[in-house]
Design a protein around this motif. Structure first.
Motif, PDB file in Angstrom:
ATOM      1  N   GLN A 104     -16.428   4.239 -10.086  1.00 16.29           N
ATOM      2  CA  GLN A 104     -17.068   4.865  -8.935  1.00 16.29           C
ATOM      3  C   GLN A 104     -16.941   3.963  -7.708  1.00 16.29           C
ATOM      4  O   GLN A 104     -17.325   2.795  -7.746  1.00 16.29           O
ATOM      5  N   ILE A 105     -16.388   4.480  -6.627  1.00 13.39           N
ATOM      6  CA  ILE A 105     -16.183   3.699  -5.413  1.00 13.39           C
ATOM      7  C   ILE A 105     -17.438   3.763  -4.533  1.00 13.39           C
ATOM      8  O   ILE A 105     -18.018   4.825  -4.349  1.00 13.39           O
ATOM      9  N   GLU A 106     -17.832   2.603  -3.994  1.00 12.88           N
ATOM     10  CA  GLU A 106     -18.925   2.573  -3.016  1.00 12.88           C
ATOM     11  C   GLU A 106     -18.438   3.239  -1.720  1.00 12.88           C
ATOM     12  O   GLU A 106     -17.345   2.915  -1.235  1.00 12.88           O
ATOM     13  N   PRO A 107     -19.231   4.144  -1.141  1.00 11.93           N
ATOM     14  CA  PRO A 107     -18.775   4.870   0.059  1.00 11.93           C
ATOM     15  C   PRO A 107     -18.319   3.966   1.208  1.00 11.93           C
ATOM     16  O   PRO A 107     -17.373   4.294   1.922  1.00 11.93           O
ATOM     17  N   ASN A 108     -18.968   2.799   1.383  1.00 11.27           N
ATOM     18  CA  ASN A 108     -18.567   1.879   2.462  1.00 11.27           C
ATOM     19  C   ASN A 108     -17.152   1.350   2.297  1.00 11.27           C
ATOM     20  O   ASN A 108     -16.564   0.843   3.243  1.00 11.27           O
ATOM     21  N   TYR A 109     -16.667   1.401   1.053  1.00  8.65           N
ATOM     22  CA  TYR A 109     -15.372   0.794   0.741  1.00  8.65           C
ATOM     23  C   TYR A 109     -14.384   1.849   0.236  1.00  8.65           C
ATOM     24  O   TYR A 109     -13.600   1.610  -0.676  1.00  8.65           O
ATOM     25  N   SER A 110     -14.420   3.038   0.846  1.00  7.79           N
ATOM     26  CA  SER A 110     -13.614   4.150   0.316  1.00  7.79           C
ATOM     27  C   SER A 110     -12.159   4.099   0.775  1.00  7.79           C
ATOM     28  O   SER A 110     -11.286   4.710   0.167  1.00  7.79           O
ATOM     29  N   LYS A 111     -11.888   3.354   1.840  1.00  6.79           N
ATOM     30  CA  LYS A 111     -10.507   3.282   2.329  1.00  6.79           C
ATOM     31  C   LYS A 111      -9.607   2.688   1.258  1.00  6.79           C
ATOM     32  O   LYS A 111      -9.918   1.662   0.672  1.00  6.79           O
ATOM     33  N   LYS A 112      -8.468   3.360   1.004  1.00  2.95           N
ATOM     34  CA  LYS A 112      -7.548   2.933  -0.065  1.00  2.95           C
ATOM     35  C   LYS A 112      -6.679   1.779   0.402  1.00  2.95           C
ATOM     36  O   LYS A 112      -5.958   1.911   1.400  1.00  2.95           O
ATOM     37  N   VAL A 113      -6.725   0.673  -0.347  1.00  4.87           N
ATOM     38  CA  VAL A 113      -5.974  -0.524   0.049  1.00  4.87           C
ATOM     39  C   VAL A 113      -5.118  -1.005  -1.116  1.00  4.87           C
ATOM     40  O   VAL A 113      -5.589  -1.090  -2.255  1.00  4.87           O
ATOM     41  N   ALA A 114      -3.861  -1.325  -0.815  1.00  4.73           N
ATOM     42  CA  ALA A 114      -2.984  -1.990  -1.785  1.00  4.73           C
ATOM     43  C   ALA A 114      -2.769  -3.417  -1.300  1.00  4.73           C
ATOM     44  O   ALA A 114      -2.316  -3.639  -0.171  1.00  4.73           O
ATOM     45  N   TYR A 115      -3.119  -4.374  -2.149  1.00  6.26           N
ATOM     46  CA  TYR A 115      -3.159  -5.800  -1.766  1.00  6.26           C
ATOM     47  C   TYR A 115      -1.994  -6.519  -2.447  1.00  6.26           C
ATOM     48  O   TYR A 115      -1.970  -6.655  -3.672  1.00  6.26           O
ATOM     49  N   PHE A 116      -1.010  -6.951  -1.652  1.00  3.50           N
ATOM     50  CA  PHE A 116       0.220  -7.556  -2.174  1.00  3.50           C
ATOM     51  C   PHE A 116       0.098  -9.081  -2.161  1.00  3.50           C
ATOM     52  O   PHE A 116      -0.186  -9.666  -1.119  1.00  3.50           O
ATOM     53  N   SER A 117       0.361  -9.720  -3.300  1.00  5.31           N
ATOM     54  CA  SER A 117       0.341 -11.184  -3.339  1.00  5.31           C
ATOM     55  C   SER A 117       1.340 -11.679  -4.378  1.00  5.31           C
ATOM     56  O   SER A 117       1.483 -11.079  -5.446  1.00  5.31           O
ATOM     57  N   MET A 118       2.018 -12.781  -4.051  1.00  7.85           N
ATOM     58  CA  MET A 118       2.975 -13.376  -4.999  1.00  7.85           C
ATOM     59  C   MET A 118       2.273 -13.939  -6.225  1.00  7.85           C
ATOM     60  O   MET A 118       2.880 -14.106  -7.277  1.00  7.85           O
ATOM     61  N   GLU A 119       0.987 -14.295  -6.066  1.00  7.86           N
ATOM     62  CA  GLU A 119       0.277 -14.935  -7.175  1.00  7.86           C
ATOM     63  C   GLU A 119      -1.182 -14.496  -7.196  1.00  7.86           C
ATOM     64  O   GLU A 119      -1.778 -14.249  -6.142  1.00  7.86           O
ATOM     65  N   PHE A 120      -1.713 -14.380  -8.405  1.00  2.30           N
ATOM     66  CA  PHE A 120      -3.122 -14.039  -8.616  1.00  2.30           C
ATOM     67  C   PHE A 120      -3.685 -14.958  -9.684  1.00  2.30           C
ATOM     68  O   PHE A 120      -3.190 -14.977 -10.820  1.00  2.30           O
TER      69      PHE A 120
END
Length: 552
Positions: A11-27
């Motif tokens: 369930q997504i919090e309404p304040n954070y509904s914008k869809k984001v794809a987060y690109f990183s070489m390392e996690f």
């Protein structure tokens, strides 16, 4: 699980509904998943953990490195040995997704793995691999080693992250509102999106945001533009189109510069770094606004909850007992690796992070007489530990590591450890009374290791760089070397000043406080624990990304 039309599986919090794809070489999400090298990964790992805790509509896009960054071992004489061990991960899910991208005008198959949010309590993470039998050997090696030393392989890795990541999002029908590049490694996604949106750069810009981590221009990745063209970096665009689109007229393709021109907003990773970045890029045209969002680390993952509980209860005896236990447990690792028995009642300094020249790992040892006197001081005994992984081809940094190893053979209270990853990092922060950080100002963009040290009952002692100006109140919640007029000093003068101040503060303030006024010392550490939790916890950071970077 079905990946044909992917949505974040909670369930997504309404304040954070914008869809984001987060690109990183390392996690750096958890010790068992070894797909990171240092601070960039520690940041993105904490970001994904906080995105999960806050229920944000964000997914991670990364690469599954077959051999990781590298494994740190020892030669016969205890010096550093670089080894490459194949990794196996039973906890990753094979999505069944395979698709092709073009690298070097050649189709390369990409296979996709998935880290379920519940495995390590992090936002969903998709990991790309080219290590599959359908590819020729050279294509398979693209995902073998993080930051491969071969230039063509590295460019191929950037294409895989950017173009491969953007294509994956189409494959799973995620359709993000924003593509967030954590560093410029994935900027090839911009060329993919440019083609996708009918060669309309405005359509790319409104979807792209960028986090820069490098406070000096020379440190930003640049590659020969003809090599990039040959490698299919530009998704079929001619060089003339690329130059017109990016504004680059010379032969060096500057990934960060293009990211700043393709994004509609960017951020530095501390208040100071934002200021440095704006000054650094202002002479270029077409740069997007650069805000500041200071890095942070995930409290739930990193902190010692018992120390915090005793602090909140005002139980000093319990707090001291817990810190002594944490030190003793960490010292078992020191004994196991080096044969040295450290004493939990002795003041312990730790310098541990990625070895790089500007971080000056061995600075405290440069004045041999003072260093020996420090280690042999009967009134204020000291123990000191180093750990960290230099880049495997950074021979000066490896030389510094080995120099410390050889020096440690003469001192029973000096140790150099190998295997500095998430697990050891946490143990060494618990071992530390003082977390030593002495980068050359202003070369550290953020330098977040001290945040997690404070979460484990260590006081920060640092040069005034990165996140430190926002945190340390000298003598109240940590210790800081006051800035000199560095702009009018050469490197040698700067190093001499910092070294003299380091010893002056250590000998005249820090050690007497620890040994002669333990109640005040404990209060300084507790103040740091409290301040770091409220200012530098990654839920604050993940929230600010939505408020500052994702709002527009």
């Amino acid at each position: 699980m079905r990946f044909s039309s992917f949505n974040v599986p909670y369930q997504i919090e309404p304040n954070y509904s914008k869809k984001v794809a987060y690109f990183s070489m390392e996690f750096a999400i958890h010790q068992p998943l070894k797909i990171y090298s240092g601070g960039l990964g520690f940041l993105s790992g904490s970001h994904l953990r906080s995105a999960y805790e806050l229920r944000q509509n964000l997914i991670g896009i990364g690469i599954l490195w077959k051999y990781g960054y590298y494994d740190q071992a020892r030669n016969q004489d205890q010096t550093l040995q670089v080894t490459w061990m194949e990794k196996q991960y039973s906890f990753l899910e094979d999505t069944g997704i395979k698709f092709q991208i073009s690298i070097h005008d050649h189709p390369v198959w990409v296979k996709v793995f998935y880290l379920n949010p519940e495995t390590f309590k992090s936002a969903p993470l998709f990991l790309l691999s080219t290590d599959l039998p359908e590819n020729d050997y050279v294509s398979q090696t693209i995902t073998h080693r993080l930051y491969d030393a071969n230039v063509a392989t590295k460019v191929a890795q950037f294409i895989l992250l950017g173009v491969g990541g953007a294509k994956l999002l189409d494959e799973i029908n995620y359709n993000p509102d924003l593509y967030h590049l954590n560093e410029a490694h994935g900027i090839s996604a911009g060329f993919y999106l440019y083609q996708k949106y009918g060669k309309n750069l405005d359509e790319v810009k409104k979807r792209m945001v960028f986090t820069t981590h490098t406070p000096e221009e020379a440190g930003n990745e640049k590659h020969d533009i003809y090599l990039c063209q040959k490698m299919s970096y530009f998704c079929g665009l001619s060089l003339e189109e690329v130059r017109a689109l990016t504004g680059i007229q010379d032969d060096q393709f500057n990934h960060s510069l293009v990211a700043l021109r393709f994004a509609h907003i960017a951020n530095g990773v501390s208040q100071l770094h934002g200021h440095v970045s704006r000054a650094m890029w202002e002479r270029y045209t077409g740069i997007c606004p650069i805000k500041s969002i200071t890095n942070a680390q995930n409290w739930r993952y990193w902190s010692d909850k018992q120390l915090y509980r005793f602090m909140e209860e005002g139980n000093d005896h319990g707090w001291d007992d817990r810190k002594t236990y944490l030190k003793r447990r960490a010292f078992e690792i020191v004994a196991d690796q080096t044969g040295k028995l450290f004493n939990p009642d002795v003041f312990t300094i730790v310098w541990a992070r990625r070895f790089a020249g500007y971080k000056r790992s061995e600075m405290i040892t440069r004045d041999q007489a003072r260093f020996t006197a420090l280690l042999q001081n009967p009134k204020y005994p000291v123990q000191i530990i180093w750990a960290g992984k230099p880049y495997p081809m950074d021979y000066p940094a490896i030389n510094d590591f080995n120099h410390l190893v050889h020096m440690s053979k003469a001192h029973k209270n000096m140790a150099v450890l190998i295997g500095y990853e998430l697990g050891l990092s946490k143990r060494l922060k618990q071992a530390a009374d003082l977390w030593l950080n002495n980068p050359r100002v202003p070369r550290e963009a953020s330098g977040t290791s001290g945040m997690t040290a404070a979460m484990n009952g260590a006081a920060n002692f640092s040069t005034d760089d990165g996140w430190i100006p926002e945190f340390v109140n000298h003598g109240n919640n940590g210790f800081v070397i006051p800035k000199a007029d560095y702009a009018h000093m050469n490197t040698q003068e700067q190093d001499e000043y910092d070294l003299n101040m380091l010893y002056k503060l250590l000998e005249e303030q820090v050690l007497p406080l620890y040994y002669e006024n333990r109640d005040t010392w404990r209060q300084v550490v507790k103040n740091g624990m409290r301040d770091v939790r409220y200012q530098f916890e990654s839920n604050r950071m993940a929230h600010e990304y939505y408020e500052i970077l994702y709002k527009g």
